[in-house]
Scaffold this motif. Structure first.
Motif, PDB file in Angstrom:
ATOM      1  N   SER A 121       0.729  -1.147  -0.079  1.00  9.52           N
ATOM      2  CA  SER A 121       0.000  -0.185  -0.106  1.00  9.52           C
ATOM      3  C   SER A 121       0.893   1.221  -0.009  1.00  9.52           C
ATOM      4  CB  SER A 121      -0.891   0.068   1.361  1.00  9.52           C
ATOM      5  OG  SER A 121      -1.932   1.181   0.992  1.00  9.52           O
ATOM      6  N   ARG A 122       0.148   2.345  -0.029  1.00 11.09           N
ATOM      7  CA  ARG A 122       0.923   3.557   0.221  1.00 11.09           C
ATOM      8  C   ARG A 122       0.743   3.937   1.683  1.00 11.09           C
ATOM      9  NH1 ARG A 122       3.789   6.576  -3.997  1.00 11.09           N
ATOM     10  NH2 ARG A 122       2.649   6.180  -5.841  1.00 11.09           N
ATOM     11  N   ARG A 125      -2.089   5.616   3.420  1.00  9.62           N
ATOM     12  CA  ARG A 125      -3.028   6.011   2.704  1.00  9.62           C
ATOM     13  C   ARG A 125      -3.692   4.505   2.181  1.00  9.62           C
ATOM     14  NH1 ARG A 125      -2.382  10.025   4.623  1.00  9.62           N
ATOM     15  NH2 ARG A 125      -1.849  11.981   3.692  1.00  9.62           N
ATOM     16  N   ASP A 126      -4.885   4.398   2.542  1.00 11.65           N
ATOM     17  CA  ASP A 126      -5.560   3.027   1.552  1.00 11.65           C
ATOM     18  C   ASP A 126      -5.921   3.416   0.087  1.00 11.65           C
ATOM     19  OD1 ASP A 126      -7.955   4.627   1.585  1.00 11.65           O
ATOM     20  OD2 ASP A 126      -8.796   3.424   3.596  1.00 11.65           O
ATOM     21  N   VAL A 129      -7.869   6.771  -0.418  1.00 12.28           N
ATOM     22  CA  VAL A 129      -7.454   8.114  -0.348  1.00 12.28           C
ATOM     23  C   VAL A 129      -6.414   8.676  -1.513  1.00 12.28           C
ATOM     24  CG1 VAL A 129      -6.334   9.496   1.250  1.00 12.28           C
ATOM     25  CG2 VAL A 129      -7.546   7.948   2.215  1.00 12.28           C
ATOM     26  N   ASP A 130      -7.126  10.041  -1.852  1.00 12.38           N
ATOM     27  CA  ASP A 130      -6.234  10.844  -3.052  1.00 12.38           C
ATOM     28  C   ASP A 130      -5.124  11.862  -2.416  1.00 12.38           C
ATOM     29  OD1 ASP A 130      -7.616   9.679  -4.962  1.00 12.38           O
ATOM     30  OD2 ASP A 130      -9.086  11.298  -4.931  1.00 12.38           O
ATOM     31  N   ASP A 132      -2.050  13.787  -1.151  1.00  9.29           N
ATOM     32  CA  ASP A 132      -0.883  13.627  -0.706  1.00  9.29           C
ATOM     33  C   ASP A 132      -0.274  12.182  -1.128  1.00  9.29           C
ATOM     34  OD1 ASP A 132       1.536  14.479  -0.475  1.00  9.29           O
ATOM     35  OD2 ASP A 132       1.344  13.887   1.801  1.00  9.29           O
ATOM     36  N   ARG A 133      -1.164  11.506  -2.068  1.00 10.11           N
ATOM     37  CA  ARG A 133      -0.766  10.133  -2.112  1.00 10.11           C
ATOM     38  C   ARG A 133       0.598   9.795  -2.912  1.00 10.11           C
ATOM     39  NH1 ARG A 133      -4.149   5.729  -1.996  1.00 10.11           N
ATOM     40  NH2 ARG A 133      -3.524   3.783  -3.065  1.00 10.11           N
ATOM     41  N   ARG A 136       3.857   9.903  -1.112  1.00 10.73           N
ATOM     42  CA  ARG A 136       3.879   8.859  -0.113  1.00 10.73           C
ATOM     43  C   ARG A 136       4.878   7.511  -0.307  1.00 10.73           C
ATOM     44  NH1 ARG A 136       1.515  10.065   5.185  1.00 10.73           N
ATOM     45  NH2 ARG A 136       0.554  11.958   4.775  1.00 10.73           N
ATOM     46  N   GLU A 326      -4.758  -3.061  -2.226  1.00 16.37           N
ATOM     47  CA  GLU A 326      -4.731  -1.579  -1.783  1.00 16.37           C
ATOM     48  C   GLU A 326      -4.130  -0.627  -2.794  1.00 16.37           C
ATOM     49  OE1 GLU A 326      -6.558  -0.345   0.468  1.00 16.37           O
ATOM     50  OE2 GLU A 326      -7.239  -2.241   0.904  1.00 16.37           O
ATOM     51  N   GLU A 367      -1.387   3.658 -10.318  1.00 16.93           N
ATOM     52  CA  GLU A 367      -0.401   3.984  -9.192  1.00 16.93           C
ATOM     53  C   GLU A 367       0.797   3.959  -9.483  1.00 16.93           C
ATOM     54  OE1 GLU A 367      -0.645   4.873  -5.462  1.00 16.93           O
ATOM     55  OE2 GLU A 367      -1.936   3.155  -5.544  1.00 16.93           O
TER      56      GLU A 367
END
Length: 460
Positions: A121-122, A125-126, A129-130, A132-133, A136, A326, A367
């Motif tokens: 994942s990030r 952030r799941d 969530v946008d 600041d993605r 990260r 995720e 992503e």
């Protein structure tokens, strides 16, 4: 359990996580090292190329010259490693022991064994969530050999975990046939090593159903026929979902990959000589247990085959996407391959040799910083080339290093004797090595995204 802060270190200080220490994963690590970037290779098995070792008794269609990566060769050279004869054909075991494990050894502590990736994942952030993605880092959840949980951070993720752990089922609709799991004691999803006395005993003198129509099924039929010559009562029932046509057994003597052509001819001989019976147009709906414990295959048209002692299911593989749930992936709805790559590898249109050269652009996902490479990038398509995987990671690592020009330039160089992994007739090694034969165009350098795809003859 390691538990860094939620924020973790800054992204540019982090390694690039490579999932899988197989041929393509190790090649990715070698290319990263060549560019001065630290990789961290995470391998679930106890040694490099754990999946390859499981089919170590099977010989590749490709020669040694076609299954080593240039960056890996450079990394190995100072160790005194001697590259095997480029014109000879390795088995899976040869590939693992003589090349892949030495490569992993050179990478040293950059490779972690018995480490299973359970989630990506990030950080913080799941999937939803946008905010600041993209700034990260990635977080990977791991399980170690002793059952401990851990998490690590990475600036990017290269998933080269392959598809070996997710074989296709016997059921023709893509789901397990009714009763398939209950029959697990008599069902295998791998080509059995009939040179192993214990394994040979399981099939010798028995009636075995082989479900599938590709090279792995050919291998199983041919090796069962070899056993039948020495062990009376050994017989195969070849279950095909389609009919038999002129192309069922491949190209035969005209096949541009001689080892593959010989394999198809051996499978045909197994049928012609009575060692195997072909059942066509049979789509398995259920597997029932007979009174004596043997298995009965039931088709969706109501046909019931005579009981068999064993079932070998060789219906392909599919990617394991569970630990990427995720991550925002862009996948084709049919092949489960990256959206831009899917039309270039569609098995309804392409063989291995006609797959258009591709790299980082075709492997990109919504992503940013995540790449599925190697066999996993092909999803359910069986047309993967070993050298194509090496070219994928060359392009991806160039992009991660900021060298966009090199990333956009796909340097597909295909040797004339063919490129693919696959199953060959191990006992025919000497004859096949001497057979020669070309399959592919001369080395070319191509730009990604040009209008007219290059056609490269051959197949896998």
């Amino acid at each position: 359990m390691t538990a860094p802060s939620t924020e973790g270190p800054t992204t540019d200080q982090l390694p690039i996580a490579v999932i899988g220490a197989g041929p393509v994963g190790l090649a990715a690590a070698a290319h990263l090292v060549e560019r001065g970037i630290e990789p961290l290779v995470l391998e679930a098995g106890p040694a490099a190329a754990a999946a390859v070792r499981e089919w170590g008794h099977v010989r590749l269609f490709s020669t040694w010259g076609e299954v080593t990566d240039p960056a890996a060769d450079k990394l190995l050279a100072p160790t005194g490693w001697t590259k095997p004869d480029a014109a000879t054909y390795p088995s899976g075991g040869d590939w693992a022991e003589q090349y892949l494990q030495p490569l992993a050894d050179v990478l040293g502590d950059r490779v972690r064994y018995r480490t299973t990736v359970t989630g990506v994942s990030r950080t913080g952030r799941d999937r939803i969530v946008d905010a600041d993605r993209e700034s990260r880092p990635f977080v990977l959840h791991l399980t170690t050999a002793d059952g401990e949980e851990e998490r690590i951070f990475a600036r990017a993720v290269i998933d080269a975990s392959g598809t070996w752990t997710k074989p296709g089922p016997a059921g023709a609709d893509g789901l397990p046939a009714l009763g398939e799991w209950a029959a697990a004691d008599r069902v295998t999803y791998r080509v059995p090593d009939l040179k192993d006395p214990v394994v040979r005993t399981r099939y010798a003198g028995k009636r075995t159903a082989v479900i599938g129509s590709g090279a792995s099924a050919f291998t199983a039929l041919a090796t069962l026929a070899d056993v039948a010559e020495d062990e009376p009562g050994t017989h195969a029932v070849w279950v095909l979902r389609r009919g038999i046509s002129g192309s069922t057994f491949g190209g035969g003597e005209a096949d541009q990959l001689p080892a593959r052509g010989a394999l198809g001819l051996a499978a045909k001989a197994a049928v012609d000589h009575g060692y195997a019976d072909a059942v066509t147009g049979f789509r398995t709906e259920a597997i029932e247990r007979a009174d004596d414990g043997r298995l009965i295959l039931v088709g969706d048209d109501g046909r019931r085959l005579d009981p068999v002692d064993e079932v070998i299911v060789l219906t392909g593989f599919r990617p394991d996407l569970a630990f990427l749930s995720e991550i925002r992936l862009g996948l084709d709805e049919r092949l489960q391959a990256p959206t831009a790559l899917a039309p270039l590898i569609d098995p309804n249109v392409h063989s291995c040799g006609t797959v258009y050269p591709h790299g980082v652009n075709e492997l990109a996902h919504p992503e940013e910083g995540v790449y599925l490479v190697g066999m996993k990038s092909y999803g359910r398509a069986p047309t993967f080339l070993a050298m194509t995987g090496y070219e994928q990671v060359r392009s991806v690592t160039a992009a991660l290093a900021g060298d966009q020009e090199a990333a956009e330039r796909v340097e597909l160089s295909l040797p004339e004797t063919g490129v693919c992994g696959g199953a060959g007739l191990f006992d025919e090694r000497e004859n096949t090595e001497q057979s020669g034969g070309g399959c592919c165009a001369a080395p070319t350098t191509l730009q990604i995204g040009i209008d007219a795809p290059a056609t490269v003859s051959g197949g896998c």
